[in-house]
Enzyme design. Structure first.
Site, short mmCIF file in Angstrom:
data_model
loop_
_atom_site.label_atom_id
_atom_site.label_comp_id
_atom_site.label_asym_id
_atom_site.label_seq_id
_atom_site.Cartn_x
_atom_site.Cartn_y
_atom_site.Cartn_z
N ASN A 1 0.92 -1.15 0.00
CA ASN A 1 0.00 0.00 0.00
C ASN A 1 0.96 1.21 0.00
O ASN A 1 1.63 1.46 0.99
CB ASN A 1 -0.85 -0.06 1.27
N ASN B 1 -6.31 10.75 -0.79
CA ASN B 1 -6.52 9.63 -1.71
C ASN B 1 -6.13 10.06 -3.13
O ASN B 1 -6.06 11.26 -3.42
CB ASN B 1 -7.99 9.21 -1.68
N CYS C 1 -5.20 6.65 8.22
CA CYS C 1 -4.60 5.72 7.29
C CYS C 1 -3.62 4.85 8.06
O CYS C 1 -2.63 5.36 8.60
CB CYS C 1 -3.88 6.53 6.23
N HIS D 1 -15.50 1.80 7.48
CA HIS D 1 -15.32 0.50 6.82
C HIS D 1 -16.60 -0.33 6.87
O HIS D 1 -17.29 -0.35 7.90
CB HIS D 1 -14.21 -0.30 7.51
N GLU E 1 -10.74 0.21 -1.52
CA GLU E 1 -10.64 1.46 -0.75
C GLU E 1 -11.42 2.61 -1.34
O GLU E 1 -11.36 2.84 -2.55
CB GLU E 1 -9.17 1.88 -0.65
N ARG E 2 -12.08 3.33 -0.46
CA ARG E 2 -12.73 4.58 -0.83
C ARG E 2 -11.71 5.51 -1.49
O ARG E 2 -10.62 5.71 -0.96
CB ARG E 2 -13.28 5.22 0.46
N CYS F 1 -4.66 -2.61 3.57
CA CYS F 1 -5.25 -1.44 4.22
C CYS F 1 -5.15 -1.65 5.73
O CYS F 1 -5.68 -2.63 6.26
CB CYS F 1 -6.72 -1.31 3.80
N GLY F 2 -4.41 -0.78 6.39
CA GLY F 2 -4.17 -0.94 7.83
C GLY F 2 -5.42 -0.75 8.65
O GLY F 2 -5.76 -1.59 9.50
N THR F 3 -6.13 0.35 8.40
CA THR F 3 -7.38 0.56 9.14
C THR F 3 -8.37 -0.54 8.79
O THR F 3 -9.14 -0.98 9.64
CB THR F 3 -7.98 1.95 8.82
N GLY F 4 -8.34 -1.01 7.53
CA GLY F 4 -9.24 -2.08 7.09
C GLY F 4 -8.94 -3.40 7.79
O GLY F 4 -9.84 -4.17 8.12
O1 ZDP Z 1 -10.55 6.07 4.19
C1 ZDP Z 1 -10.11 6.15 3.05
O2 ZDP Z 1 -10.61 6.92 2.21
C2 ZDP Z 1 -8.92 5.27 2.67
N1 ZDP Z 1 -8.79 5.17 1.26
C3 ZDP Z 1 -7.72 5.87 3.32
C4 ZDP Z 1 -6.50 5.03 3.22
C5 ZDP Z 1 -6.52 3.89 4.22
C6 ZDP Z 1 -5.27 3.05 4.13
N2 ZDP Z 1 -5.29 2.10 3.10
C7 ZDP Z 1 -4.96 2.33 5.43
O3 ZDP Z 1 -3.97 1.59 5.43
O4 ZDP Z 1 -5.61 2.51 6.45
C8 ZDP Z 1 -4.11 3.88 3.82
#
Ligand code: ZDP
Length: 266
Positions: free
Chosen positions: A6, A57, A66, A151, A200-201, A209-212
Site C-alpha cells: 500500500n 486519496n 490511514c 469501513h 478502498e474509498r 489497508c491498515g485501518t481495514g
Molecule cells: O478512508 C479512506 O478513504 C482510505 N482510502 C484511506 C486510506 C486507508 C489506508 N489504506 C490504510 O492503510 O488505512 C491507507
C-alpha cells in the site's frame, strides 16, 4: 514508501507549505503521469502532538486516517531526525500513537467506533453488525466499523476469484454510507488467522489497508467468527498483526519501507 504494497508519496512539510494538496495528490498518485501511489502523505508540524499527518486519496479526497500510512509516517520521521521510538501524531481521527519495535511499527489505533451514526452508516441501533445491504439486487451482509475512517466488512466463504472490485465499488457508493466507505471482504481461515481483500474509498483495489485490517478483526470478533481478540491478517501485500485489547484499543503491528527518495517538478 509502502506498507505491504500500500504505497504513498510522503512529503516533508515541516518547513514548507503545500498550497493545494488535493490537486497534488491527484497528480502525484497517477502511475503514468505522476509518481504512482495509493495516497499522498504530508508530514506537518502540530500544536497538539509531535507531528500532524494529512493523507489524500488518489482522487484528491482527504480521509481521516490511514493505518499503513501512519507506519510509513513513523518510519519517515524516525529516519529524518526525530530521535525517539515513540511519538504522537495528530490526525483527523484524533491523536494516534506509533512506536518502533524491532524494526516494525506498532500503532495504538485507538478505540473502534461502532455507533452507526458515527461511522457513518444509516442503520438504527447501537451497532451495525451483520446488516443486510441490497447491492444491485444481490443481498450482502455487512458490519460497519470506523477506525477513524469508515469501513464495511463482509464475510465470504472463499476469496479466490471473488469479485472484490465489482461489489466493493458498489458498496463504496451505496446511499447507506453518507461519506462513502472502504470495503473489506474477509475469509476466516482459523481462530487467529483471517484473509482480507480490500476496496478502498477514493483509491479502489489496494494491496493492503491498515485501518481495514483493524476493522476486519473487530468485525470478526463482533460476528463471533473468531474467539480470540487477536489475529494475523493476511492481505494481498503481506501480513499485519492486529489485537483488540481489553482497554478497547486496537493495536496494529506491521512493516514500513522506504523505496526511494527524490525531487519532482510540479
Ligand atoms: O478512508 C479512506 O478513504 C482510505 N482510502 C484511506 C486510506 C486507508 C489506508 N489504506 C490504510 O492503510 O488505512 C491507507
Amino acid at each position: 514508501m509502502h506498507g505491504l504494497g500500500n504505497d504513498f508519496v510522503v512529503v516533508d512539510c515541516r518547513e514548507r507549505e503545500i498550497k493545494n494538496p488535493e490537486k497534488l495528490a491527484i497528480k502525484l498518485c497517477d502511475r503514468h503521469f505522476g509518481i504512482g501511489a495509493d495516497g499522498l502523505i504530508l508530514v506537518l508540524p502540530s500544536s497538539k502532538a509531535d507531528f500532524r499527518m494529512r493523507i489524500f486519496n488518489p482522487d484528491g479526497s482527504e480521509p481521516e486516517m490511514c493505518g499503513n500510512g501512519i507506519r510509513c509516517f513513523a518510519k519517515f520521521v524516525r529516519d529524518n531526525g526525530f530521535d525517539s521510538n515513540k511519538f504522537e501524531v495528530e490526525t483527523l481521527a484524533g491523536i494516534i500513537k506509533p512506536e518502533m519495535v524491532d524494526g516494525m511499527v506498532r500503532v495504538d489505533m485507538g478505540e473502534p467506533i461502532l455507533k452507526p451514526k458515527d461511522v457513518p452508516a444509516n442503520f438504527d441501533g447501537e451497532m451495525a453488525v451483520d446488516k443486510e445491504l441490497d447491492i444491485a439486487g444481490r443481498k450482502l451482509r455487512i458490519t460497519a466499523v470506523s477506525m477513524g475512517n469508515p469501513h464495511a466488512v463482509s464475510f465470504v466463504d472463499d476469496l479466490e476469484g471473488f469479485p472484490t472490485a465489482e461489489i466493493g465499488s458498489k458498496v463504496e457508493l451505496h446511499p447507506t454510507f453518507p461519506r462513502k466507505i472502504n470495503v473489506e471482504f474477509v475469509q476466516v481461515l482459523s481462530n487467529d488467522v483471517i484473509k482480507v481483500a480490500v476496496w478502498e474509498r477514493g483509491a479502489g483495489i489496494t494491496l493492503a489497508c491498515g485501518t481495514g485490517a483493524c476493522a476486519s478483526l473487530v468485525a470478526s470478533v463482533l460476528n463471533k467468527k473468531i474467539s480470540a481478540r487477536k489475529a494475523t491478517v493476511i492481505l494481498p501485500g503481506g501480513e499485519l498483526y492486529i489485537e483488540w485489547a481489553d482497554n478497547n484499543h486496537v493495536y496494529m503491528t506491521g512493516p514500513a519501507e522506504t523505496v526511494f527518495t527524490g525531487t519532482i517538478n510540479v
